[in-house]
Design a protein around this motif. Structure first.
Motif, short mmCIF file in Angstrom:
data_model
loop_
_atom_site.label_atom_id
_atom_site.label_comp_id
_atom_site.label_asym_id
_atom_site.label_seq_id
_atom_site.Cartn_x
_atom_site.Cartn_y
_atom_site.Cartn_z
N ALA A 118 3.63 -27.11 -22.50
CA ALA A 118 3.35 -28.50 -22.12
C ALA A 118 3.37 -29.39 -23.36
O ALA A 118 3.36 -28.89 -24.48
N SER A 119 3.41 -30.70 -23.11
CA SER A 119 3.23 -31.69 -24.17
C SER A 119 1.96 -32.47 -23.88
O SER A 119 1.68 -32.81 -22.72
N HIS A 120 1.20 -32.77 -24.92
CA HIS A 120 -0.10 -33.41 -24.70
C HIS A 120 -0.47 -34.24 -25.93
O HIS A 120 -0.29 -33.79 -27.07
N ALA A 121 -1.00 -35.44 -25.71
CA ALA A 121 -1.49 -36.29 -26.79
C ALA A 121 -2.99 -36.07 -26.94
O ALA A 121 -3.75 -36.20 -25.98
N VAL A 122 -3.42 -35.72 -28.15
CA VAL A 122 -4.84 -35.49 -28.40
C VAL A 122 -5.62 -36.79 -28.22
O VAL A 122 -5.18 -37.86 -28.67
N VAL A 123 -6.76 -36.72 -27.55
CA VAL A 123 -7.58 -37.91 -27.30
C VAL A 123 -8.03 -38.50 -28.64
O VAL A 123 -8.31 -37.78 -29.60
N PRO A 124 -8.10 -39.84 -28.77
CA PRO A 124 -8.61 -40.46 -30.01
C PRO A 124 -10.03 -40.00 -30.32
O PRO A 124 -10.83 -39.75 -29.40
N ASP A 125 -10.34 -39.89 -31.58
CA ASP A 125 -11.60 -39.31 -32.04
C ASP A 125 -12.75 -40.31 -31.91
O ASP A 125 -12.82 -41.29 -32.65
N ARG A 126 -13.67 -40.05 -31.00
CA ARG A 126 -14.79 -40.97 -30.79
C ARG A 126 -15.78 -40.93 -31.96
O ARG A 126 -16.48 -41.91 -32.23
N ILE A 127 -15.84 -39.79 -32.68
CA ILE A 127 -16.75 -39.71 -33.83
C ILE A 127 -16.18 -40.51 -35.00
O ILE A 127 -16.91 -41.24 -35.69
N GLU A 128 -14.89 -40.42 -35.22
CA GLU A 128 -14.26 -41.25 -36.24
C GLU A 128 -14.40 -42.73 -35.86
O GLU A 128 -14.69 -43.58 -36.71
N THR A 129 -14.21 -43.03 -34.58
CA THR A 129 -14.39 -44.40 -34.11
C THR A 129 -15.78 -44.91 -34.45
O THR A 129 -15.94 -46.01 -35.02
N GLY A 130 -16.80 -44.13 -34.10
CA GLY A 130 -18.17 -44.55 -34.37
C GLY A 130 -18.46 -44.68 -35.85
O GLY A 130 -19.21 -45.57 -36.28
N THR A 131 -17.86 -43.82 -36.66
CA THR A 131 -18.08 -43.85 -38.10
C THR A 131 -17.56 -45.16 -38.70
O THR A 131 -18.26 -45.84 -39.46
N TYR A 132 -16.32 -45.52 -38.38
CA TYR A 132 -15.77 -46.77 -38.92
C TYR A 132 -16.45 -48.00 -38.32
O TYR A 132 -16.57 -49.03 -38.99
N ALA A 133 -16.89 -47.89 -37.08
CA ALA A 133 -17.62 -49.00 -36.47
C ALA A 133 -18.91 -49.26 -37.23
O ALA A 133 -19.25 -50.42 -37.56
N LEU A 134 -19.65 -48.21 -37.54
CA LEU A 134 -20.90 -48.36 -38.27
C LEU A 134 -20.65 -48.81 -39.71
O LEU A 134 -21.42 -49.60 -40.28
#
Length: 419
Positions: free
Chosen positions: A225-241
């Protein structure tokens, strides 16, 4: 050993593209052991952990190629059903090869895992789940020896408490079991849903991922199969903070709004502006200090333990006093003494940290103790006066892709010192 040097005081302005989620990518890579056909992943992060797991999978027979953020894996046949200590000890997620090896091969021998020193995190639930599926399990000389010569058989598995790792491991094994498997009190994280989506694309029959009850109808074989890895919510939260703490205006491109709802609620309460846009999530600082806000870690959809250290760094310079309560892992306040070296006022009381915000932190030499702790020191360094040097950043390299470049692109004065 590399270190990172930061000269604080610069607001962050610009955009950061969020990478694929480390916590999802590792389990997706393991899925190659379930099929002889080709798996292609896009948005695959380039991390120390993904490189390390690649070495283990190649030992087991996988052929792996990489082109930028695209990774292709194919395990046409298993060259080994043993994951040795030297290839498992550095990273806990490596242990999840046990279930797929057992499901495909009928037996496996895997070393007990290592990983960050943030609590015991035993593998009991993993092993009990495999036993429920009909595996015979023995522990000998630091290894788990598992056998299911006639194949795994579907079962009802009730987890006594929510465990992301055990939920994922049970899913990876049950997809090739005979009959139906029902997981009760299952973890609900976005990474669980991402794994289920990938396995279903491979021909699995999984329903309910993202809820407390997951049903898996076993199939005889899986395909590529082909699959796109979900965006990283922990990285998201880190840069948001980081943006809310350092000041400025940052677009987190590709961030998924709903995956960090608990964080957004607290950041808004603390005075930051957080908004969903077509391209991702935008963070705007208030222009002054954040307001102290209490926080308690909880299983998803609650506040993630993997963002606790970053939130503490933000509260170190917030106005007022906040109480941070860690309910997931013991021994996960190891970053607090390092933050205190920079002038933070933190009172540790068992699983609680009482943080009294100060107007300024001071740059200092500090040491990373684990993956998420390391990036909390980066956030502190961004707002500290003077220079901060963070040692042992190999911890950080396990989970954050191109962190210095992403922050520098938004105006941070940050560099890696090669040693």
């Amino acid at each position: 050993m590399d270190s990172i040097k930061i000269r604080g005081g610069n607001p962050l302005r610009g955009e950061v593209t969020i990478s694929g989620a480390k916590n999802s990518a590792l389990k997706l890579m393991v899925a190659t052991l379930l099929t002889g056909e080709k798996l292609t992943f896009t948005r695959m992060p380039d991390l120390a952990d993904t490189r390390f797991l690649s070495t283990l999978l190649e030992h087991l027979g996988a052929d792996i190629t990489r082109n930028g953020s695209e990774m292709t894996l194919q395990t046409a046949s298993l060259s080994s059903a043993e994951a040795p200590y030297d290839l498992v000890r550095k990273m806990r997620a490596s242990f999840n090869v046990l279930g797929p090896l057992l499901a495909r091969n009928g037996e496996a021998r895997v070393s007990l895992p290592g990983g960050c020193a943030i609590g015991a995190r035993p593998v009991d639930l993993h092993l009990k789940a495999l036993e429920s599926l009909g595996a015979g399990i023995e522990l000998a000389d630091g290894y788990v020896e598992a056998r299911a010569k006639n194949g795994l058989v579907g079962a009802q598995i009730v987890f006594p408490f929510v465990s992301v790792g055990a939920t994922e491991h049970a899913m990876l094994a049950a997809v090739l079991a005979k009959g139906e498997t029902v997981l009760e009190n299952a973890a609900r994280e976005p990474e669980i849903q991402d794994l289920a989506n990938c396995l279903n694309a491979m021909g699995a029959k999984i329903s309910g991922a993202g809820s407390a009850t997951i049903t898996i109808e076993g199939v005889d074989h899986l395909t590529g199969a082909s699959h796109a890895v979900v965006p990283d919510r922990i990285e998201t939260g880190t840069y948001a903070l980081a943006a809310a703490t350092a000041g400025g205006d940052v677009l987190l491109r590709d961030a998924v709004w709903k995956h960090n709802s608990a964080l957004w609620d607290l950041m808004i309460a603390a005075g930051a502006s957080v908004s969903e846009e077509n391209e991702g999530v935008r963070i705007k600082a208030s222009g002054g200090r954040l307001r102290a806000t209490d926080m308690e870690t909880r299983p998803y959809p609650g506040f993630p333990t993997d963002e606790q250290a970053q939130f503490m760094a933000a509260m170190c310079v917030a106005e007022g006093r906040s109480v941070i309560r860690e309910t997931i892992f013991e021994n996960r306040f190891m970053h607090a003494p390092e933050l205190m070296r920079m002038g933070a006022r933190i009172d540790l009381r068992g699983n609680e940290a009482v943080v009294t915000g100060v107007e300024k932190l001071r740059g200092a030499p500090v040491m990373a103790t684990d993956l998420r702790a390391s990036v909390s020191l980066v956030i502190a360094g961004l707002v500290a006066t003077g220079e901060t040097t963070i040692g042992r950043v190999y911890h950080l390299d396990r989970g954050f892709e191109h962190l210095e470049a992403k922050l520098a692109g938004c105006g941070a004065d940050i560099e890696r010192i090669k040693e």
